[in-house]
Design an enzyme around this catalytic site. Structure first.
Site, PDB file in Angstrom:
ATOM      1  N   PRO A   1       3.329  18.528   4.281  1.00 45.87           N
ATOM      2  CA  PRO A   1       3.488  17.599   3.156  1.00 45.87           C
ATOM      3  C   PRO A   1       3.125  16.155   3.468  1.00 45.87           C
ATOM      4  CG  PRO A   1       5.619  18.147   4.105  1.00 45.87           C
ATOM      5  CD  PRO A   1       4.617  19.029   4.792  1.00 45.87           C
TER       6      PRO A   1
ATOM      7  N   LYS B   1      -0.650  16.731  -0.570  1.00 47.29           N
ATOM      8  CA  LYS B   1      -1.787  17.427  -1.147  1.00 47.29           C
ATOM      9  C   LYS B   1      -1.456  18.758  -1.821  1.00 47.29           C
ATOM     10  CE  LYS B   1      -4.799  14.464  -0.452  1.00 47.29           C
ATOM     11  NZ  LYS B   1      -4.276  13.614  -1.482  1.00 47.29           N
TER      12      LYS B   1
ATOM     13  N   HIS C   1       1.898   3.886  -8.242  1.00 49.14           N
ATOM     14  CA  HIS C   1       1.841   3.143  -6.988  1.00 49.14           C
ATOM     15  C   HIS C   1       0.400   2.853  -6.625  1.00 49.14           C
ATOM     16  CE1 HIS C   1       6.033   4.371  -5.222  1.00 49.14           C
ATOM     17  NE2 HIS C   1       6.097   3.913  -6.455  1.00 49.14           N
TER      18      HIS C   1
ATOM     19  N   TYR D   1       5.579   5.201   5.429  1.00 46.29           N
ATOM     20  CA  TYR D   1       5.326   6.202   6.459  1.00 46.29           C
ATOM     21  C   TYR D   1       5.567   5.534   7.808  1.00 46.29           C
ATOM     22  CZ  TYR D   1       2.999   9.404   3.181  1.00 46.29           C
ATOM     23  OH  TYR D   1       2.707  10.280   2.162  1.00 46.29           O
TER      24      TYR D   1
ATOM     25  N   TYR E   1      -6.167  10.073   0.283  1.00 48.52           N
ATOM     26  CA  TYR E   1      -4.810  10.105  -0.245  1.00 48.52           C
ATOM     27  C   TYR E   1      -4.814  10.121  -1.772  1.00 48.52           C
ATOM     28  CZ  TYR E   1       0.243   9.136  -0.002  1.00 48.52           C
ATOM     29  OH  TYR E   1       1.614   9.211  -0.091  1.00 48.52           O
TER      30      TYR E   1
END
Length: 397
Positions: free
Chosen positions: A297, A301, A76, A206, A389
């Protein structure tokens, strides 16, 4: 009477941290034993993390563990942030100079590692009991355990790695008063599901909704992974399948997009916490992964931190045991904690920005929306999210 043996590194825990450490050490010619209180089948089926930073992917490839990940993993190049009924795309490759993330479930990494270690003749002991780490004030710590047949073992080691998770025995085996704990609880949990249905999105969504956070991710092209924010003390029995899908459609919905549903094969509620224990070392006992730190979560990480820990630990133990150079071992805790606290802050920030306070807080809600608008409207802010990220600290092997 216990069976006595000798190895260089005793590893407690056959999750991804312990198994990868054993693999990395073997590549440097260092022997190890891995002991685990669960069964092999349990370890290979346990559903946990599934998103890998670019550096984690490159490491697994470099050490011969990338074939199935490259064939089955989903690469992704960004994520969607959704709030106030609108969905916005963040392009990680553009923002970070080419970095990405890969979806490949932790359970699959564990399967790959177990097969690789067994093929190499490694000693893996599953379903052990009575595990102890002793003689920690010496340069020859001892690992004791009872194997699945009931035989008691005493293994003299040059070092012991505690990769046994938050509830393991290694952190508590350190001298009283040595370990300092910093932690924070969150007033909500995640209800997570696995569903046999193709994902309804090409990249993760998200979503901050006024009734709570929702996340749409995936495991494979045929299996979706989705989450809902629920109260911290929520009862799973209150969430039949139809209610879950209805709530996901509501929190993830935008005009012109639809959520596909399907059979739910697994669902569970997970609490949210941040936890950091320091130091991560006492003499020749070293902690790695969840034994030393837990992150919520939201920032994806946890698994990546475990990989980073054992990458640093493998290098430190190589210098210590092969070259009698304690420099990297002495620096291990500080080296890891710099990365851990960066990831802890990022995970806290993502969690705080996207979850709805269960107590009405108009001021806090407006701050969240202001931050989200800034992230999607400012290249600098979007870059901060993207580089954290995808992995802010490079892995060196």
């Amino acid at each position: 009477m216990a069976s006595s043996s000798r190895t260089q590194v005793g590893i407690v825990g056959a999750g991804p941290a312990g198994l990868l450490l054993s693999h990395l050490l073997a590549l440097r010619g260092i022997d190890s034993i891995v002991v685990e209180d669960r069964s092999r089948a349990y370890c290979e089926a346990r559903q946990r993390a599934g998103l890998l930073e670019a550096g984690t992917v490159e490491l697994l490839r470099a050490v011969g563990l990338g074939d199935r990940m490259d064939a089955e993993g989903l690469e992704h190049g960004g994520i969607y942030l959704q709030f106030a009924g609108e969905r916005h795309h963040l392009d990680f490759r553009d923002l970070t100079g080419g970095r990405w993330v890969t979806i490949y479930a932790q359970a699959e990494i564990v399967k790959d590692l177990i097969r690789a270690r067994l093929a190499a003749g490694a000693r893996l002991e599953f379903e052990v009991s009575g595990t102890e780490v002793t003689e920690l004030d010496s340069d020859r710590p001892v690992l004791r355990f009872t194997d699945a047949t009931g035989t008691r073992h005493e293994v003299t080691c040059d070092a012991i790695a505690g990769c046994d998770g938050f509830h393991g025995i290694c952190r508590d085996s350190m001298p009283p008063g040595l370990v300092r704990v910093a932690e924070r609880g969150y007033p909500y949990s995640w209800l997570g599901i696995l569903a046999t249905v193709p994902p309804s999105t090409d990249e993760l969504i998200y979503s901050r909704h006024e009734d709570g956070f929702a996340l749409h991710t995936m495991r494979t092209p045929q299996v979706s992974r989705l989450y809902l924010q629920v109260p911290a003390d929520e009862d799973l029995e209150r969430w039949p399948d139809d209610r879950i899908w209805d709530e996901l459609r509501r929190r993830l919905g935008v005009p012109g997009w639809g959520l596909k549903d399907g059979p739910i094969t697994e669902k569970a509620i997970s609490p949210m916490r941040s936890f950091v224990a320091s130091p991560m070392r006492y003499r020749r006992l070293f902690l790695a992964g969840d034994a030393a730190h837990i992150v919520p979560p939201t920032g994806a990480k946890g698994l990546n931190l475990a990989v980073a820990d054992v990458t640093a630990l493998a290098a430190a133990l190589t210098c210590l045991l092969r070259e009698a150079d304690p420099g990297l071992a002495d620096a291990y805790s500080d080296t890891c904690l710099g990365r851990v606290w960066r990831a802890t802050h990022f995970s806290w920030w993502m969690t705080s920005m996207l979850h709805v306070d269960p107590h009405p807080d108009p001021f806090g809600a407006e701050l969240q929306l202001s931050q989200l608008r800034y992230v999607v409207g400012s290249r600098a802010a979007a870059t901060t999210l993207a580089e954290n990220y995808t992995g802010y600290f490079p892995l060196r092997w």
